[in-house]
Design a protein around this motif. Structure first.
Motif, short mmCIF file in Angstrom:
data_model
loop_
_atom_site.label_atom_id
_atom_site.label_comp_id
_atom_site.label_asym_id
_atom_site.label_seq_id
_atom_site.Cartn_x
_atom_site.Cartn_y
_atom_site.Cartn_z
N PRO A 142 8.66 4.40 -5.61
CA PRO A 142 8.39 3.57 -4.39
C PRO A 142 8.13 4.77 -3.09
CG PRO A 142 10.80 3.23 -4.88
CD PRO A 142 10.24 3.94 -6.16
N PHE A 143 7.06 4.27 -2.44
CA PHE A 143 6.81 5.28 -1.19
C PHE A 143 6.44 6.55 -1.56
CE2 PHE A 143 9.39 1.50 0.06
CZ PHE A 143 8.57 0.85 0.86
N VAL A 144 6.03 6.81 -2.64
CA VAL A 144 5.77 8.39 -3.04
C VAL A 144 4.49 8.32 -3.61
CG1 VAL A 144 6.50 10.55 -4.46
CG2 VAL A 144 8.18 9.06 -3.38
N GLN A 145 3.50 8.94 -3.31
CA GLN A 145 2.09 9.22 -3.71
C GLN A 145 2.20 9.69 -5.44
OE1 GLN A 145 0.53 11.59 -0.39
NE2 GLN A 145 -1.08 10.25 -0.56
N CYS B 41 2.13 -1.28 -13.12
CA CYS B 41 1.84 0.05 -11.88
C CYS B 41 2.66 1.01 -12.14
CB CYS B 41 1.99 -0.69 -10.82
SG CYS B 41 1.12 -2.33 -10.70
N GLY B 42 4.00 0.80 -12.91
CA GLY B 42 4.81 1.99 -12.83
C GLY B 42 4.70 3.09 -13.90
N VAL C 234 0.80 -1.11 -0.04
CA VAL C 234 0.06 0.18 -0.04
C VAL C 234 0.90 1.46 0.07
CG1 VAL C 234 -1.45 1.41 1.62
CG2 VAL C 234 -2.22 -0.94 0.80
N PHE C 235 2.03 1.15 0.77
CA PHE C 235 2.55 2.38 0.80
C PHE C 235 3.86 2.41 -0.26
CE2 PHE C 235 0.95 2.40 5.13
CZ PHE C 235 0.57 3.60 5.13
N LEU C 236 4.14 1.30 -0.76
CA LEU C 236 5.21 1.30 -2.01
C LEU C 236 4.48 1.88 -2.89
CD1 LEU C 236 7.77 -0.16 -2.26
CD2 LEU C 236 6.60 -1.69 -3.50
N TYR C 237 3.16 1.63 -3.40
CA TYR C 237 2.41 2.29 -4.58
C TYR C 237 1.49 3.06 -3.69
CZ TYR C 237 4.22 -0.79 -8.03
OH TYR C 237 5.03 -1.53 -8.85
N TRP C 238 1.88 4.32 -3.22
CA TRP C 238 0.96 4.92 -2.35
C TRP C 238 -0.07 5.80 -3.14
CZ3 TRP C 238 3.18 8.80 1.82
CH2 TRP C 238 2.26 9.02 2.76
N HIS D 131 2.62 4.76 -10.60
CA HIS D 131 3.43 4.81 -9.31
C HIS D 131 4.76 4.68 -9.95
CE1 HIS D 131 -0.25 3.84 -7.05
NE2 HIS D 131 -0.48 3.17 -8.09
#
Lengths: 311, 660
Positions: B232-235, B225-226, A307-311, B229
């Motif tokens: 990583p760990f960034v909205q 997904c990339g 969830v936080f990896l793909y926030w 997204h």
């Protein structure tokens, strides 16, 4: 205690009791830990459920309810903390020297908060399910709690049945009794004649205790392999065979004694089979509960990280 | 057969350690008292074994053993010398006599009896085996637990992460992202591909992390997904969206507003939510709008906006766009005013929002349309007189849907009016009509007509000169003075008819007609004039009359999206538009907001169609500002890598003003 190798661990609430002090049978182990400290944990769990439901009901996030709103994160955080705390019971109940609450209190909290977790976790999901790691974690949580619920019921039901069935003896004592009965039967049968001995020896060798959980659960832990097609129990057939011949004097007395002994052995086996079935039914949920807990912890890790990896 | 039986010395042996010699056909071994070798073990049959020495085909000596099983069957087996045979808790060593008893002859076999376990040990062993067996019921919780934990962490976390970030460069270039998307979307794996290729598609990648179904518009690249997204760990950042949606307009244009935090720090994801299925991407959250518009004065004091907190109660009344006539003096004073009318700021004269349900009187709001069109006469239930008798007209006779579901085809005089409103000008020749829409052409048509009539002769008119009245013989030419007289009459006649057509009979019937101040000189194109050319070949006719241009509009509510008439076709037009009561073409027939509120309400309102702001209003409506230009830093940067520059700017302020 010799039972530790044969019988499953006693219920957690009992584990803390000093060795040799059996739990109070009249009150029941089950009622004991559920009502711990005047139902403190039940009240806390109900409070948590009410607060979560109220917050979920009042909360109207602009994007619709989901796990990513402030309430979603809050419920998720509470759920994670609960899962970790509830899993810690597995550690706490093995630490007999720990003074962090009583195991009885821990178990009470474990049950009541575990039930509350179903609501907290489901509200966190906002009823959004799919084929993904997130729903997997939710499903595993549900499996763990459901198996635990079975455990609560099992621990309320089977200890009394086991105690009644054992009639004051330990299972090991029953095993020794059985072996002694075997010896006496063999000795008596050899005194009758060699055919009778062979018949009895065959019966003893055909008697096996299954090591499959499924057999135990179905009450078929003690199995007698029928050599010539199963027409009645081995006892019945032996009795029939022994009764056919014409016997007199000492021989007849020995045969009568042998049949008596065989019947006693049979009741011993029945009692042992019942004991094994009760035990299996009492502890089968742990086969699911513990591995599913570990699986849940893994899925929970995957859920949070992804969830936080793909926030 | 001679067998030497030797007992090994053990403490529990009943018989003294001794050797006995057996002589016979077979050596019988068991617990029976009549056996040749008695073993004190009730768990073997009375006769358990029976052995003898045999010679095989090659002359070698061996030991044949018959074993009686508990079920009564007998098994025969041949053993070599110096081997062992177990029988219950005893072991028999079959020794070659030459080795064991070298001195004596005539002995075929030496059997050495070893007691492996005492009866008590044997029993303990049985019980231990049983206990161990019972202790291992079911699977090992520890092994299964650790196995499950490891499997899930591996399949659901480590493998997907490795497949995504394994190359060590998570933020890839747009080209790489596109290539990956194409590969992952299945284009690289044709349906006829082998199992291995198809299995690759089923690898445990990061699809399992998707919290919900993608929106249909983005589903085509949902396996990569990339694309969104990136870090990583960034909205998810706006640049991911703007890479495709680069022409998306902004909400406002004014720089001072764009620089406000509300816009500077807003993000696409504040309103558009992915992984929520088909409905997520459409922003349908009024709160996003009312965050600012409920009290616009607090942050946007200069913007002069009416506060709107909701639709049902606080939405202001409609402010239709209306036209106002501009006088010649005003036009002369302000060169910017080019038309004879101007559209008034919609803030003027709003329809009273407090009049909720009833349609407003058509007289409430009027716009200078310059068209005389009484709707009430045309759609009267009794009908209207036409060339073919009385006709009952409906709205659809003139307002034809344009097929878009929103608006209508333009109303054309030739199509919709001309059947009744004929443009003839000479009662004696009703088939001759003037063209519509061009004053000069009207004048030309009338002049040409009367010149031809005058020169043709035979006109029965009292004021006409003789030359005009006389019939011409075929081929007869008119004398020049007669021709001049005829044309002079034609000119007089034309002037009369032109004035009559414009000002009395035809044009004025529907239009606002005004006489041009002076007969102007023919216009000259300035650039042509400098080259000395005169527009001698251009139409030189100037109309003495002018038709005021019409100020009609297809959309009066300019702040809203065009009204979807098609979706409201289940209702009568007149249930919203008070056309049957309107006697003037100037009437504004826009219904009041109360009419909308009869059916529509806010989200959650009972017994109403639930409506959100974006059902009527667009957000990305700025004409000259794009979303991608909104951050000043991003707009300023024009380096070789715009993504990187935008990333710096976009990443600077993640804190949103909106409540997430």
């Amino acid at each position: 205690m010799s039972t530790s190798t044969v019988s499953p661990s006693p219920p957690s609430g009992v584990a803390a009791a000093p060795a040799g002090t059996p739990p109070s049978l009249s009150r029941g182990v089950h009622d004991g830990f559920l009502g711990h400290a005047d139902f403190r944990w039940l009240k806390l769990a109900l409070l948590l459920c009410a607060a979560s439901t109220l917050a979920y009901w009042r909360h109207a996030p602009v994007a619709g309810a989901n796990g990513g709103t402030w309430l979603g994160y809050t419920l998720g955080g509470i759920g994670t903390a609960l899962i970790l705390a509830l899993s810690a019971l597995g550690i706490r109940r093995r630490r007999y020297s720990s003074r962090l609450g009583t195991v009885r209190g821990w178990t009470s909290a474990h049950v009541w908060l575990g039930l509350a977790l179903v609501l907290v976790g489901t509200l966190h999901s906002a009823f959004e399910f799919g084929w993904n790691i997130h729903t997997l974690a939710w499903l595993l949580m549900l499996l763990v709690v459901l198996s635990g619920l079975y455990g609560v019921v099992a621990y309320s039901r089977y200890p009394a049945l086991i105690t009644a069935n054992r009639a004051g003896k330990s299972r090991d004592q029953w095993l020794i009794d059985l072996d002694e009965a075997d010896e006496r039967v063999l000795s008596l049968a050899s005194a009758v004649d060699r055919e009778t001995h062979l018949l009895v020896l065959r019966a003893i060798e055909a008697t096996a205790i299954s090591n499959r959980m499924r057999d135990h659960l179905r009450g078929r832990a003690v199995q007698v392999r029928a050599a010539n097609g199963g027409a009645g129990t081995m006892l019945e057939r032996i009795t029939a065979q022994l009764a056919t011949g014409r016997r007199t004097g000492d021989d007849a007395r020995r045969v009568a004694e042998l049949i008596d002994l065989l019947a006693r052995r049979h009741s011993l086996l029945t009692r042992l089979g019942r004991d094994l079935a009760f035990h299996a039914r009492m502890r089968v949920w742990l086969m699911l509960h513990v591995p599913m807990t570990l699986a849940l912890l893994a899925a929970l890790t995957g859920h949070i990280v992804s969830v936080f990896l793909y926030w | 057969m001679k067998v030497l039986i030797r007992h090994q010395v053990t403490p529990t042996l009943r018989k003294p350690p001794a050797e006995t010699l057996f002589e016979g056909e077979r050596l019988r071994i068991g617990h029976g008292a009549d056996q040749d070798l008695v073993l004190a073990d009730l768990r073997i049959p009375a006769t358990a074994l029976s052995l003898r020495t045999v010679t095989d085909g090659r002359g070698a000596r061996q030991v044949e053993i018959l074993r009686v099983r508990a079920d009564g069957t007998v098994e025969t087996r041949v053993h070599a010398f110096d081997s062992t045979v177990d029988c219950g808790r005893h072991r028999l060593h079959l020794l070659r006599p030459a080795k064991a008893v070298p001195a004596e002859a005539g002995i075929d076999l030496v059997v050495e009896v070893q007691e492996l376990r005492t009866a008590r040990d044997d029993r303990a062993r049985r019980l231990d085996a049983l206990r161990e067996r019972l202790g291992r019921i079911g699977h090992s919780r520890r092994v299964v637990s650790i196995g499950l934990f490891a499997a899930i962490v591996l399949i659901s976390l480590l493998l997907p992460a490795w497949l995504r970030f394994g190359d060590g460069q998570p933020p890839r270039s747009p080209e790489q992202l596109e290539a990956a998307a194409r590969q992952l979307s299945g284009a690289a794996v044709p349906p006829e591909a082998g199992l291995a290729a198809r299995l690759v598609r089923w690898r445990p990648d990061d699809r399992q992390w998707q919290p919900g179904p993608s929106s249909p518009s983005h589903a085509w690249f949902e396996r990569d997904c990339g694309q969104c997204h990136e870090q990583p760990f960034v909205q998810v950042e706006d640049r991911s969206c703007l890479r495709c949606h680069e022409t998306t307009a902004h909400h406002v244009e004014a720089r001072e507003q764009l620089d406000q935090a509300e816009f500077r720090e807003a993000h696409c994801t504040d309103c558009h939510h992915e992984h929520r299925g088909a409905a997520g991407m459409a922003a349908r959250q009024d709160q996003r709008c009312t965050d600012c518009h409920a009290e616009p004065g607090t942050r946007f004091g200069t913007a002069k906006m009416t506060p709107v907190a909701n639709f049902s109660f606080s939405h202001p009344g409609f402010t239709p766009q209306i036209a106002r006539r501009v006088s010649a003096e005003q036009q002369a004073a302000d060169p910017a005013i080019k038309a004879a009318f101007r559209w008034i700021d919609p803030e003027a004269l709003p329809i009273d929002p407090k009049a909720p349900a009833a349609l407003p009187s058509p007289k409430v709001l009027q716009s200078d349309s310059h068209l005389k069109y009484p709707h009430d006469l045309h759609v009267a239930q009794a009908g209207i007189k036409g060339p073919n008798g009385t006709q009952v007209l409906t709205c659809e006779n003139c307002h034809e849907a344009d097929g878009s579901g929103i608006g209508f085809r333009p109303i054309r005089m030739e199509t919709h009016c001309a059947e009744c409103h004929r443009l003839d000008f000479e009662p004696n020749d009703p088939s001759r009509v003037v063209p519509h829409g061009n004053e000069a052409a009207v004048v030309d048509t009338i002049r040409d007509y009367y010149a031809r009539v005058a020169l043709g002769g035979g006109v029965m008119a009292a004021d006409a000169p003789t030359a005009v009245q006389l019939r011409r013989r075929p081929g007869e030419a008119l004398a020049s003075n007669d021709a001049m007289a005829a044309l002079a009459w034609a000119d007089r006649r034309s002037r009369l008819v032109i004035d009559e057509t414009f000002d009395k009979r035809t044009c004025r019937y529907c239009h606002t007609v005004e006489r041009t101040p002076d007969m102007p000189t023919p216009p000259r194109s300035p650039d042509l004039a400098t080259r000395g050319a005169v527009l001698t070949l251009a139409p030189m006719t100037i109309s003495p009359w002018r038709i005021r241009p019409l100020a009609l509009t297809t959309q009066r509510l300019t702040q809203a999206s065009p009204f979807p008439h098609g979706r409201h076709a289940t209702d009568d037009c007149t249930s919203c538009h008070a056309a049957p009561q309107s006697s003037s073409g100037d009437d504004v027939l826009t219904p009041p907001i109360g009419r909308c509120r009869e059916c529509h309400g806010d989200r959650g309102s009972p017994a109403r169609v639930q409506t959100v702001c974006t059902d009527c209003h667009g957000f990305h409506t700025a004409k000259n500002a794009l979303m991608k230009d909104r951050a000043p830093a991003a707009a300023a940067s024009s380096g070789p890598d715009p993504h990187a520059a935008a990333g710096v700017a976009g990443g600077a302020g993640r804190a949103s003003v909106f409540h997430r």
